[in-house]
Design an enzyme around this catalytic site. Sequence first.
Site, PDB file in Angstrom:
ATOM      1  CE1 TYR A  95       1.243   7.838   2.283  1.00  0.00           C
ATOM      2  CE2 TYR A  95       1.532   5.537   1.708  1.00  0.00           C
ATOM      3  CZ  TYR A  95       0.800   6.534   2.316  1.00  0.00           C
ATOM      4  OH  TYR A  95      -0.357   6.215   2.963  1.00  0.00           O
ATOM      5  CE  LYS A 117      -3.519   5.019   0.795  1.00  0.00           C
ATOM      6  NZ  LYS A 117      -2.116   4.574   0.733  1.00  0.00           N
ATOM      7  CG  HIS A 143      -4.089  10.147   0.474  1.00  0.00           C
ATOM      8  ND1 HIS A 143      -2.757  10.059   0.152  1.00  0.00           N
ATOM      9  CD2 HIS A 143      -4.182   9.686   1.737  1.00  0.00           C
ATOM     10  CE1 HIS A 143      -2.086   9.557   1.171  1.00  0.00           C
ATOM     11  NE2 HIS A 143      -2.934   9.337   2.147  1.00  0.00           N
ATOM     12  CG  ASP A 158      -1.825   1.218   1.270  1.00  0.00           C
ATOM     13  OD1 ASP A 158      -2.979   1.084   0.838  1.00  0.00           O
ATOM     14  OD2 ASP A 158      -1.373   2.297   1.713  1.00  0.00           O
TER      15      ASP A 158
END
Length: 276
Positions: A52, A77, A110, A47
């Site tokens: 990120y 996301k 998100h 995930d």
Amino acid sequence: MHLQSTKTLSNGVEMPCFGLGVYKMTEREETLQAIDKALKFGYRAIDTASLYGNEVEVGEAIRHSGIQREDIFVTTKVWNNDQGYDATLRAFEVSLKKLNIDYLDLYLTHWAVPETFEETYRAIERLYDEKLIRATGVSNHHEHHLEKILAKANTAPMVNQVELHPYLQQLPLRAFCSEHQIAVTAWSPLGRGGVLTDPTIVEIGQEIGKTAAQVVLRWHLQNNTLVIPKSVTPSRIEENAQIFDFELTQAQMEKMATLNRNQRFGQDPDHFKFDF
């Protein structure tokens, strides 16, 4: 139940019940090693998110694993400042290019940005219709967000990923999702470590010879919640996954149920600071 057990989503797609979250994995080699360790140990879900900054590493680790692409469930996301119909479609292309894969297993909004989350989900529906993603979903959506989406959607979200742990048990939201066949994934399933010193959890762990983290992760699974604990530590990656050789008793589950405080370690979706 075992490490590669799956939950059948509303469209029939099998999603692993257990996976690796890669939030805050920003160091390249550390990220590659953590994902490699997880996949070698038997994890089959990763995930990530555009926020990120490690989609490139996730894709690289998957390609180097020797595991068939179709055997690994990949989630990413769309970030808040990329939301809206057209912008989401563009953001998806960027993520897919960074991951260097042909399709995603799951694509999520998100956060529910008030002005754009409905159009963002409409774009996710289009990606699903075009078979670029295998499942649709959202993250950090309350019931009222989901109600707005469900009122217009041709394809209901199949997953809602939310903060969920013993101190924030989200019973009304979980009930709503269950009613609408939306699987729930827990981010921060260990409450960012904040629940691991709870005396009740520690005591249950001592009773059964398991760590507090293992008790909490098992509790999630027995509540029919999908989990994606994050760790870059090889021993912790193993420990987190060693939760399939025991079950919590009904009495222990009832003790866990008493721990809810409605306490968040992350932000409330209704009060998220959407400052870009």
